[in-house]
Design a protein around this motif. Sequence first.
Motif, PDB file in Angstrom:
ATOM      1  N   MET A 116       0.855  -1.202   0.000  1.00  0.00           N
ATOM      2  CA  MET A 116       0.000   0.000   0.000  1.00  0.00           C
ATOM      3  C   MET A 116       0.888   1.249   0.000  1.00  0.00           C
ATOM      4  N   SER A 117       0.482   2.250  -0.732  1.00  0.00           N
ATOM      5  CA  SER A 117       1.341   3.446  -0.800  1.00  0.00           C
ATOM      6  C   SER A 117       1.080   4.358   0.383  1.00  0.00           C
ATOM      7  N   LEU A 118       2.081   5.165   0.692  1.00  0.00           N
ATOM      8  CA  LEU A 118       1.978   6.135   1.770  1.00  0.00           C
ATOM      9  C   LEU A 118       0.806   7.075   1.520  1.00  0.00           C
ATOM     10  N   LEU A 119       0.651   7.455   0.243  1.00  0.00           N
ATOM     11  CA  LEU A 119      -0.387   8.418  -0.097  1.00  0.00           C
ATOM     12  C   LEU A 119      -1.777   7.922   0.241  1.00  0.00           C
ATOM     13  N   SER A 120      -2.019   6.632   0.012  1.00  0.00           N
ATOM     14  CA  SER A 120      -3.374   6.170   0.272  1.00  0.00           C
ATOM     15  C   SER A 120      -3.668   6.103   1.770  1.00  0.00           C
ATOM     16  N   ILE A 121      -2.638   5.877   2.584  1.00  0.00           N
ATOM     17  CA  ILE A 121      -2.857   5.867   4.038  1.00  0.00           C
ATOM     18  C   ILE A 121      -3.152   7.270   4.535  1.00  0.00           C
ATOM     19  N   THR A 122      -2.246   8.210   4.202  1.00  0.00           N
ATOM     20  CA  THR A 122      -2.397   9.555   4.731  1.00  0.00           C
ATOM     21  C   THR A 122      -3.570  10.281   4.098  1.00  0.00           C
ATOM     22  N   GLY A 123      -3.899   9.936   2.865  1.00  0.00           N
ATOM     23  CA  GLY A 123      -5.040  10.549   2.202  1.00  0.00           C
ATOM     24  C   GLY A 123      -6.303  10.380   3.024  1.00  0.00           C
ATOM     25  N   ASN A 128       7.144  13.212  -0.213  1.00  0.00           N
ATOM     26  CA  ASN A 128       5.961  12.459   0.229  1.00  0.00           C
ATOM     27  C   ASN A 128       5.118  13.269   1.198  1.00  0.00           C
ATOM     28  N   LYS A 129       5.773  13.993   2.099  1.00  0.00           N
ATOM     29  CA  LYS A 129       5.037  14.815   3.060  1.00  0.00           C
ATOM     30  C   LYS A 129       4.258  15.900   2.339  1.00  0.00           C
ATOM     31  N   ILE A 130       4.901  16.485   1.327  1.00  0.00           N
ATOM     32  CA  ILE A 130       4.265  17.568   0.574  1.00  0.00           C
ATOM     33  C   ILE A 130       3.002  17.054  -0.124  1.00  0.00           C
ATOM     34  N   MET A 131       3.095  15.867  -0.713  1.00  0.00           N
ATOM     35  CA  MET A 131       1.941  15.294  -1.403  1.00  0.00           C
ATOM     36  C   MET A 131       0.857  14.884  -0.420  1.00  0.00           C
ATOM     37  N   ALA A 132       1.273  14.277   0.702  1.00  0.00           N
ATOM     38  CA  ALA A 132       0.287  13.818   1.685  1.00  0.00           C
ATOM     39  C   ALA A 132      -0.485  14.999   2.257  1.00  0.00           C
ATOM     40  N   ALA A 133       0.212  16.087   2.531  1.00  0.00           N
ATOM     41  CA  ALA A 133      -0.447  17.257   3.115  1.00  0.00           C
ATOM     42  C   ALA A 133      -1.426  17.891   2.123  1.00  0.00           C
ATOM     43  N   GLN A 134      -1.135  17.790   0.838  1.00  0.00           N
ATOM     44  CA  GLN A 134      -1.991  18.414  -0.175  1.00  0.00           C
ATOM     45  C   GLN A 134      -3.320  17.671  -0.302  1.00  0.00           C
ATOM     46  N   GLY A 135      -3.297  16.346  -0.027  1.00  0.00           N
ATOM     47  CA  GLY A 135      -4.517  15.560  -0.147  1.00  0.00           C
ATOM     48  C   GLY A 135      -5.083  15.685  -1.553  1.00  0.00           C
ATOM     49  N   ASP A 136      -6.393  15.909  -1.661  1.00  0.00           N
ATOM     50  CA  ASP A 136      -6.952  16.047  -3.009  1.00  0.00           C
ATOM     51  C   ASP A 136      -7.290  17.509  -3.328  1.00  0.00           C
TER      52      ASP A 136
END
Length: 176
Positions: free
Chosen positions: A1-8, A104-112
């Motif tokens: 599972m990717s980091l993005l899908s967890i933090t999203g 990764n942090k930058i992308m996770a914080a941006q969400g959708d």
Amino acid sequence: MSLLSITGVALSSNDESNNALFSWFKKTKTGIDPVESQRYIEECGSCHFPYQPGLLPATSWETITNNLDDHFGENAELSESDLNTLRNFLLNNAAGRSNYGLPNKIMAAQGDRPLPLRITEMRYFLHEHSELPQRMVQDNPKVKSFSNCDSCHQSAKQGLYDEHDVTIPGFGHWDD
Ligand code: HEC
Ligand code: HEC
């Protein structure tokens, strides 16, 4: 599972989980790969700090490189061959494509949320810099704008943005 899908999932819920996400961020190392491309430093570092590609997602870099004739009010056009080289460099190393730490942090914080063209308008950036008063930045003749990363982050060129390693010109070492 990717980091993005967890933090999203965490981001889309509520403030409490947002705070949990940002406190998790604090525990992970803050750094980004330094720019190795001399061509990039020459062409994209002549007017301002040569921003590391991992600071913005690919979509933003794509729009930026497609509109260099009207680049934030300036003409930053490149030759066809430089454009292809630098666009590939930016896209290959963009946040969301390079899977590690700060990008990764930058992308996770941006969400959708929508993706801006400026690093300084990304949610991660705004969150990290929200405590800085105007007199230290916009009204500070030695800084002027948040876009001048290396005015305060003296090791920005090496990709080091640690909050314990910040000196604000005229105000001294940042002590949170
Ligand atoms: C002719 C000068 C010039 C050149 C060359 C140039 N830029 Fe810029 N760039 C600007 C100006 C002016 C701004 C807006 C700065 C501001 O608002 O303080 C800017 C802003 C940016 C920003 C937004 C920074 C922020 O506030 O988050 C990015 C990203 C950027 N440039 C990328 C690039 C890239 C990539 C290249 C090389 C292809 C490049 N620039 C070449 C003048 C230039
Ligand atoms: C006016 C000075 C200033 C400018 C300009 C500035 N920063 Fe910062 N930055 C700070 C300070 C101060 C902190 C720590 C804030 C805190 O402790 O809450 C920080 C924090 C950060 C962090 C988080 C570090 C960590 O350890 O969690 C990153 C990443 C970062 N900045 C990147 C950038 C980038 C990229 C730019 C340019 C687009 C930039 N900064 C421009 C002052 C600045």
